[in-house]
Design a protein around this motif. Structure first.
Motif, PDB file in Angstrom:
ATOM      1  N   LEU A 420      36.170  56.215  37.191  1.00  0.00           N
ATOM      2  CA  LEU A 420      36.603  57.323  37.249  1.00  0.00           C
ATOM      3  C   LEU A 420      37.236  57.787  38.512  1.00  0.00           C
ATOM      4  CD1 LEU A 420      33.758  59.357  35.609  1.00  0.00           C
ATOM      5  CD2 LEU A 420      35.696  58.515  34.523  1.00  0.00           C
ATOM      6  N   LEU A 421      36.954  57.233  39.706  1.00  0.00           N
ATOM      7  CA  LEU A 421      37.574  57.661  40.870  1.00  0.00           C
ATOM      8  C   LEU A 421      38.844  56.919  41.465  1.00  0.00           C
ATOM      9  CD1 LEU A 421      34.210  58.105  42.946  1.00  0.00           C
ATOM     10  CD2 LEU A 421      35.806  59.742  42.069  1.00  0.00           C
ATOM     11  N   ILE A 422      38.930  55.658  40.748  1.00  0.00           N
ATOM     12  CA  ILE A 422      40.015  54.958  41.047  1.00  0.00           C
ATOM     13  C   ILE A 422      41.431  55.601  40.834  1.00  0.00           C
ATOM     14  CG2 ILE A 422      40.080  53.730  39.361  1.00  0.00           C
ATOM     15  CD1 ILE A 422      41.038  52.526  42.967  1.00  0.00           C
ATOM     16  N   HIS A 423      41.534  56.182  39.520  1.00  0.00           N
ATOM     17  CA  HIS A 423      42.314  57.041  38.938  1.00  0.00           C
ATOM     18  C   HIS A 423      43.067  57.810  39.700  1.00  0.00           C
ATOM     19  CE1 HIS A 423      45.286  57.302  35.697  1.00  0.00           C
ATOM     20  NE2 HIS A 423      44.788  58.649  35.592  1.00  0.00           N
ATOM     21  N   PRO A 424      42.409  58.993  40.408  1.00  0.00           N
ATOM     22  CA  PRO A 424      43.023  59.902  41.073  1.00  0.00           C
ATOM     23  C   PRO A 424      43.419  59.237  42.483  1.00  0.00           C
ATOM     24  CG  PRO A 424      40.875  60.449  40.962  1.00  0.00           C
ATOM     25  CD  PRO A 424      41.035  59.357  39.963  1.00  0.00           C
TER      26      PRO A 424
END
Length: 561
Positions: A420-424
């Motif tokens: 979930l965090l790598i995307h932003p």
């Protein structure tokens, strides 16, 4: 107006109808059960396994599956790069195209390898028929099959099975699903008017006495796998807005259904793997409702049109800028939302000409990636949000969170958080750098709110492996070709590795018996909570750029400025 919404409604009804049929077929394929194609495909697959030294019964661990994905993709990427580089010496090149610049070749290869198909070039004037079919077309099959294989491995892990063998899954995804449907679909496209030829560019004399060059080629076969595999790369520069790729309403319907067929059906496939069709349908309808809302918001905005233009003419009319009249506002709005929801990226109109509400909807899809999500990986992202929801609700009631009878612990939450965090990170960091140098570095052609949307959309499209764009950037530059590579590679392979490790971890856990206090994940209440968690985590992360982009632009238009 009524006819436009009727077209949208009928298309969505077809999607609902084919979901259980295709979902059941895919479950039989990946569960190793008998299918109608066994008599034809079994000998072919056995030959492939022998030539590739693949032992079908060898299950892989998470790391082994991930390494198989990386190694195979590396070999395919290098091979395709060389094919594109030496295309002048290869056959099926009637227009004698040579190699383009190294950065375009590198960007194109990695873009198609990662199932993104982000194009900074014009296909009909850059690559030969051989390059389009044998190189890029090859990657369209294998990249889609890679994502589908990872999605199936993740489902296996969640349901307590071994992850399987990547090479077997890859082969069966191509031979049993992508190839047969693509052949049937390509024939259907030829019937409705899409060309399929190896003849060179046609030179014709116009009525005014001028000369016109009509590019053509093996378009139908290219077009079908482009849509079915959610690749999205166009044979022509204007993609599915070109009359040779998408000539009429019949071809538009075929391509629209092909775009969403596998991502929607894969949720039903999960239900069969988990022996829980109820939960599968609840998740399906959750995604469907979000999707319909986004389509409605986009379609209504396009129907109402641009308020400034309407005020100038004294009447309300649809926004037809950047649209093909043979599709109109309704089919363009449906396609725009669907192509970003499924991470296909193909376009039948100019996304840059959408009203701010449409740009909001498309960016929303690229940010959350679960409506309906990419080929295979979108379903995995959906269950990542489901696992996070189980964890949060478990904390609320003071119980160890469980999903499908298996405990969710520290390792699973860390891996889910990575996804979930790598995307932003891959979107917001390069966007900030590009916006810091709007002229010298990024070549932004639109100032103000729309320019922010263009930049963020480009990196969001790359990180989500979508490939569409708000055309207004001079993106065929060294900066855009290389900077988007970071988002392309990171957005594809980091989540895949984390997903596979998470699935491997879940598959090794001993199931715990169900008790009266066990959280039910196949209820309407829990599905509603999942939708809320998805909106909170997915949207709020990107709310500042949405507020500075399409939301601000919408308020500006509404004020008449």
């Amino acid at each position: 107006m009524g006819q436009g919404f009727l077209q949208i409604g009928l298309t969505l009804c077809i999607v609902v109808a084919i979901t259980p049929v295709l979902g059941r077929y895919m479950a039989r394929v990946f569960l190793g059960e008998r299918t109608l194609l066994d008599f034809l495909m079994n000998p072919i697959e056995r030959s492939i396994y022998v030539l590739a030294w693949v032992r079908r019964k060898d299950d892989m661990t998470g790391w082994q599956y991930a390494r198989a994905v990386l190694y195979s993709n590396l070999v395919m990427g290098v091979s395709v790069y060389l094919l594109l580089y030496f295309q002048r010496r290869l056959p099926w090149n009637p227009n004698s195209f040579g190699a383009t610049t190294w950065d375009i070749l590198l960007h194109t290869t990695i873009s198609f390898l990662t199932n993104t198909d982000q194009q900074h070039y014009s296909g009909e004037t850059t690559f030969s028929y051989f390059s389009q079919v044998a190189a890029l077309g090859f990657l369209m099959f294998t990249s889609a099959a890679t994502g589908l294989s990872v999605g199936i491995a993740f489902i296996r892990g969640l349901t307590g099975r071994g992850l399987g063998n990547f090479y077997v899954d890859l082969t069966r995804a191509v031979t049993r699903i992508l190839l047969p449907i693509s052949i049937i679909g390509a024939i259907a496209l030829v019937v409705v008017g899409v060309p399929q030829t190896l003849a060179k560019t046609l030179v014709v004399r116009t009525l005014e006495g001028g000369t016109q060059y009509l590019a053509r080629g093996p378009v139908a076969s290219f077009e079908m796998i482009k849509m079915l595999g959610d690749n999205g790369g166009g044979f022509f520069d204007v993609n599915s807005a070109h009359p040779f790729e998408n000539p009429n309403g019949a071809s538009n319907l075929i391509e629209t259904i092909a775009m969403i067929a596998i991502p929607a059906a894969l949720i039903y496939t999960y239900g069969l793997f988990a022996n829980n069709i109820k939960q599968a349908w609840l998740l399906f309808w959750m995604v469907f409702v979000i999707f319909v809302i986004l389509v409605g918001v986009t379609a209504i905005a396009e129907l109402q049109g641009n308020p400034i233009v309407n005020a100038a003419f004294g009447l309300e009319q649809p926004n037809l800028e950047g649209k093909e009249v043979r599709f109109g506002w309704a089919q363009t709005a449906l396609w725009a939302v669907m192509t970003t929801a499924t991470m296909c990226g193909a376009v039948n109109g100019m996304h840059d000409s959408l009203m701010p509400q449409g740009i909001f909807s498309t960016l929303f899809n690229l940010f959350v990636q679960i409506v309906w999500g990419g080929q295979g990986t979108g379903t995995a992202y959906l269950f990542i949000y489901l696992i996070i929801t189980v964890f949060l609700t478990g904390l609320m009631v003071g119980r160890t969170p469980e999903f499908l009878g298996r405990k969710i612990e520290k390792r699973e939450i860390i891996l889910a958080s990575v996804v979930l965090l790598i995307h932003p990170i891959l979107i917001l960091v390069p966007s900030a750098i590009a916006l810091a140098y709007p002229i010298s570095l990024s070549g932004i052609s639109n100032i103000g709110y729309h320019g922010i949307s263009q930049v963020v959309y480009e990196y969001a499209s790359a990180a989500a492996n979508n490939g569409s764009g708000l055309e207004g950037l001079r993106d065929n530059t060294l900066w855009w070709n290389l900077s988007t590579l970071v988002s392309l590679l990171g957005g594809r392979y980091i989540p895949i590795i984390a997903i596979l490790l998470l699935a491997d971890s879940m598959s090794r856990k001993q199931p715990v018996p169900e008790t009266p206090g066990t959280l039910k994940t196949d209820s309407v209440l829990f599905t509603g909570i999942t939708a809320g968690v998805t909106l909170i985590l997915g949207v709020l992360t990107f709310f500042p750029v949405l507020a500075l982009g399409p939301i601000a632009e919408g308020f500006k238009l509404a004020s008449g400025n």
